[in-house]
Design an enzyme around this catalytic site. Structure first.
Site, PDB file in Angstrom:
ATOM      1  N   LYS A 207       3.193   6.250  -5.539  1.00  0.00           N
ATOM      2  CA  LYS A 207       1.869   6.308  -4.922  1.00  0.00           C
ATOM      3  C   LYS A 207       2.149   6.494  -3.368  1.00  0.00           C
ATOM      4  CE  LYS A 207      -2.093   3.202  -4.188  1.00  0.00           C
ATOM      5  NZ  LYS A 207      -2.647   1.833  -4.601  1.00  0.00           N
ATOM      6  N   GLU A 213      13.809   3.544  -2.797  1.00  0.00           N
ATOM      7  CA  GLU A 213      14.514   3.880  -4.028  1.00  0.00           C
ATOM      8  C   GLU A 213      13.967   5.244  -4.418  1.00  0.00           C
ATOM      9  OE1 GLU A 213      12.884   1.257  -3.492  1.00  0.00           O
ATOM     10  OE2 GLU A 213      14.072  -0.736  -4.041  1.00  0.00           O
ATOM     11  N   GLY A 268      -0.954   0.331  -7.900  1.00  0.00           N
ATOM     12  CA  GLY A 268       0.588   0.711  -8.789  1.00  0.00           C
ATOM     13  C   GLY A 268       0.573   0.194 -10.066  1.00  0.00           C
ATOM     14  N   ARG A 269       0.395  -0.930 -10.306  1.00  0.00           N
ATOM     15  CA  ARG A 269       0.715  -1.660 -11.792  1.00  0.00           C
ATOM     16  C   ARG A 269      -0.336  -1.386 -12.697  1.00  0.00           C
ATOM     17  NH1 ARG A 269       0.506  -4.900  -7.319  1.00  0.00           N
ATOM     18  NH2 ARG A 269      -1.243  -6.445  -7.136  1.00  0.00           N
ATOM     19  N   GLU A 354       3.307  -9.882 -10.020  1.00  0.00           N
ATOM     20  CA  GLU A 354       2.843  -9.088  -8.784  1.00  0.00           C
ATOM     21  C   GLU A 354       1.313  -9.435  -8.459  1.00  0.00           C
ATOM     22  OE1 GLU A 354       5.115  -5.550  -6.981  1.00  0.00           O
ATOM     23  OE2 GLU A 354       3.439  -4.525  -7.621  1.00  0.00           O
ATOM     24  N   HIS A 385      17.814 -15.551 -31.852  1.00  0.00           N
ATOM     25  CA  HIS A 385      19.042 -15.717 -31.976  1.00  0.00           C
ATOM     26  C   HIS A 385      19.770 -15.727 -30.820  1.00  0.00           C
ATOM     27  CE1 HIS A 385      19.094 -15.088 -36.371  1.00  0.00           C
ATOM     28  NE2 HIS A 385      18.216 -14.196 -36.322  1.00  0.00           N
ATOM     29  N   LYS A 513      11.688  -5.426   1.806  1.00  0.00           N
ATOM     30  CA  LYS A 513      11.956  -4.210   2.247  1.00  0.00           C
ATOM     31  C   LYS A 513      12.296  -3.832   3.537  1.00  0.00           C
ATOM     32  CE  LYS A 513       8.253  -2.443  -0.901  1.00  0.00           C
ATOM     33  NZ  LYS A 513       7.138  -1.553  -1.326  1.00  0.00           N
TER      34      LYS A 513
HETATM   35  O1  LIG Z   1       4.444   4.280  -6.324  1.00  0.00           O
HETATM   36  P1  LIG Z   1       5.149   3.552  -4.986  1.00  0.00           P
HETATM   37  O2  LIG Z   1       4.428   3.722  -3.700  1.00  0.00           O
HETATM   38  O3  LIG Z   1       6.514   4.270  -4.835  1.00  0.00           O
HETATM   39  O4  LIG Z   1       5.390   2.062  -4.929  1.00  0.00           O
HETATM   40  C1  LIG Z   1       6.218   1.545  -6.418  1.00  0.00           C
HETATM   41  C2  LIG Z   1       6.018  -0.036  -6.489  1.00  0.00           C
HETATM   42  O5  LIG Z   1       6.492  -0.757  -5.222  1.00  0.00           O
HETATM   43  C3  LIG Z   1       5.481  -1.725  -5.009  1.00  0.00           C
HETATM   44  O6  LIG Z   1       4.804  -1.588  -3.937  1.00  0.00           O
HETATM   45  C4  LIG Z   1       6.274  -2.938  -4.771  1.00  0.00           C
HETATM   46  O7  LIG Z   1       7.513  -2.988  -4.170  1.00  0.00           O
HETATM   47  C5  LIG Z   1       4.778  -1.905  -6.489  1.00  0.00           C
HETATM   48  O8  LIG Z   1       3.470  -2.570  -6.394  1.00  0.00           O
HETATM   49  C6  LIG Z   1       4.508  -0.521  -6.402  1.00  0.00           C
HETATM   50  O9  LIG Z   1       4.121  -0.427  -8.114  1.00  0.00           O
END
Ligand SMILES: O=P(O)(O)OC[C@H]1O[C@](O)(CO)[C@@H](O)[C@@H]1O
Length: 550
Positions: A207, A213, A268-269, A354, A385, A513
């Site tokens: 987003k 990452e 995002g979620r 979240e 199990h 972060k």
């Molecule tokens: O889509 P982006 O901006 O890479 O963010 C990924 C995810 O990181 C977050 O901001 C949490 O670190 C989430 O809310 C989001 O879904």
């Protein structure tokens, strides 16, 4: 609302009522009322919710609805659906319902209808996915695409990964989907080892297009591709992006024509319905994706219009509030008895925790009641199990959602009665338990010697009284999956409203972060004192020393 919901009359009434219900066993509630299933179940959009195995009565529901009234739930639902900026700390709407608005009636953000934009991006996804599926889109060396790699994390990974996994039966036979999220090079490295660069398409999903990452993985993937194909012109044929940040996508080196847009009013979620769903569309085709959207849209209509006593997500939300805020339950288990939903608990963890893992209300007041439970779970049959021992005889109250498909994707193998008997047995046994008298009888029947029975009795008794919801559908189709996901999204919304929380921000992820950004250069600099804390400073030195020694 500046006052806390815990100051309301409804809250006080629920507290008193809980003291009574805490003394009542679920088996007694069933013994008293043989209509519990009829009274406490609801069916909508192909989804049955049986909530009769919960520690509640009609009075509980009435009081919980009074709580929802005190929290002005109807007004909040209205604002959600009409695109008001209800994400107040980020001054945005939260309009995932517009992404699946199959009625196409206008939905406005700041006076502007968003449906034309939504439809334009869907059309672009349709056209692009068809070109991949039909083999028209060719890689740099002229071969059709066979592997789709989504690079993203959090909401840009969990939703599409879960849905793509769940709908495997609908995948295009030539295509394979991979999801790379973790920054540990092992994730990308292991994935690349399986791929042919000539037939691989990377979808960089972010987003913000700032997530460490994702950008690190995307950069490494691009380097790999260029090295393998020997020309950086190959990137245009093997990389597309999904984002709200066109400028950053362009800076990364992806042509804006290969970018699929979404907007800041998509959390995002809550984004799998948007262009973030591109890997889903490529794998299952637009018709099936449209069915996923339609299932969610049906549930949206139900949520917006059904009276609360028949409103599936409202009931689910109120029941969770009942356990979290009044019984003090600290976790909730989600246990699908549908193999295709193996990623569903992980997806729900982000959606619920979240959204609700917060300690202040919308207006910044600290709550004086427990909010979101910890969501955990796995495929139910495997869990039996592993950790069901704790559910049956441990010390925690753990409300559980069992998710049941009446038919599996592989019904012809004839396993489904084994699945169904297990899940029905578990919810029954957790509810009813087995008291001392019944246990004594059972031990006698299997021939345990009388003197051993007394010794074994405490270990063989099951307290029961563990509540559960059963969510039942016929078979997992794109449509029913859309309905199921939307039900949980709205359940979370109901809880947020009652607890007075903004479910659409996530400030709690920022601090870690920021510190990681500070720490990153320290790992390569020559210094030995940093000023974090005794543990962190020592660990930095320990890691550096070990690296030098190896
Ligand atoms: O889509 P982006 O901006 O890479 O963010 C990924 C995810 O990181 C977050 O901001 C949490 O670190 C989430 O809310 C989001 O879904």
């Amino acid at each position: 609302m500046n006052t806390l919901i815990s100051q309301s009359a409804a809250w006080a009434a629920l507290k008193t009522h809980q003291q009574y219900l805490a003394t009542v066993h679920l088996r007694d509630l069933f013994a008293l009322d043989n209509q519990r299933f009829e009274r406490f179940s609801v069916e909508t959009c192909g989804l049955l919710l049986d909530y009769s195995k919960n520690r509640l009565t009609q009075e509980t529901l009435t009081l919980l609805q009074q709580l929802a009234q005190a929290a002005q739930l109807s007004e909040w639902i209205r604002q959600l659906f009409q695109g008001d900026p209800i994400n107040n700390t980020e001054e945005r709407a939260a309009l995932h319902i517009a992404l699946r608005n199959r009625s196409n009636l206008p939905i406005r953000v700041a006076g502007q209808d968003v449906m034309p934009q939504v439809n334009a991006v869907l059309a672009k996804m349709h056209q692009f996915s068809d070109s991949i599926r039909e083999g028209e889109w060719r890689g740099y060396t002229g071969k059709p695409i066979k592997s789709i790699v989504n690079i993203g994390i959090g909401g840009s990974d969990l939703g599409p990964a879960m849905v793509t996994r769940a709908l495997k039966a609908y995948h295009h036979p030539r295509l394979r989907a991979y999801f790379v999220s973790n920054v540990d090079g092992t994730h990308l490295g292991e994935t690349l080892a399986e791929l042919d660069p000539e037939t691989t398409l990377f979808i960089v999903s972010s987003k913000t297009f700032t997530t460490q990452e994702t950008l690190l993985n995307a950069n490494s993937a691009r380097t790999w591709l260029i090295n393998q194909l020997g020309n950086d012109k190959a990137v245009a044929k093997h990389f597309v992006a999904v984002s709200t940040a066109q400028q950053k996508v362009t800076e990364f080196g992806i042509d804006p024509t290969n970018m699929f847009e979404f907007w800041d009013w998509v959390g995002g979620r809550y984004s799998l319905w948007s262009a973030i769903g591109l890997p889903i569309v490529i794998m299952i085709g637009m018709d099936n994706f449209a069915a996923l959207l339609a299932g969610a849209h049906d549930l949206d209509n139900h949520f917006a219009t059904a009276p609360w006593e028949r409103n599936l997500p409202v009931l689910m939300g109120l029941i969770e509030i009942w356990y979290s805020s009044f019984f003090g339950a600290t976790s909730q288990a989600v246990l699908p008895y549908d193999y295709t939903l193996e990623l569903f608990p992980a997806y729900l963890q982000q959606l619920a925790m979240e959204s609700l893992g917060k300690r202040v209300t919308r207006s910044g007041n600290t709550v004086n009641y427990p909010t979101a439970p910890i969501i955990w779970g796995t495929l139910g049959n495997n869990g039996q199990h592993a950790f069901y021992q704790l559910l049956h005889q441990g010390t925690h109250l753990i409300p559980t959602d069992f998710i049941i498909a009446i038919e599996s994707q592989y019904n012809e193998l004839g396993h489904q009665n084994a699945v169904l008997s297990n899940v029905l047995a578990q919810s029954h046994a957790l509810m009813k338990g087995r008291n001392a008298e019944e246990t004594r009888l059972a031990l006698n029947q299997i021939g345990i010697a009388a003197e051993k029975v007394n010794q074994q009795l405490p270990h063989r008794v099951f307290p029961g009284n563990q509540p559960s919801n059963l969510l039942v559908y016929h078979q997992l189709t794109p449509k029913i999956l859309g309905t199921l996901i939307a039900a949980y999204e709205h359940k979370v919304f109901v809880e947020s409203v009652c607890w007075g929380i903004n479910p659409f921000d996530q400030w709690g992820v920022e601090l870690g972060k920021q510190v990681a950004n500070l720490l990153l250069p320290e790992l390569t600099q020559e210094q030995s004192s940093y000023g974090y804390d005794g543990s962190t400073d020592s660990l930095l030195n320990y890691i550096k020393t070990h690296r030098l020694a190896s």
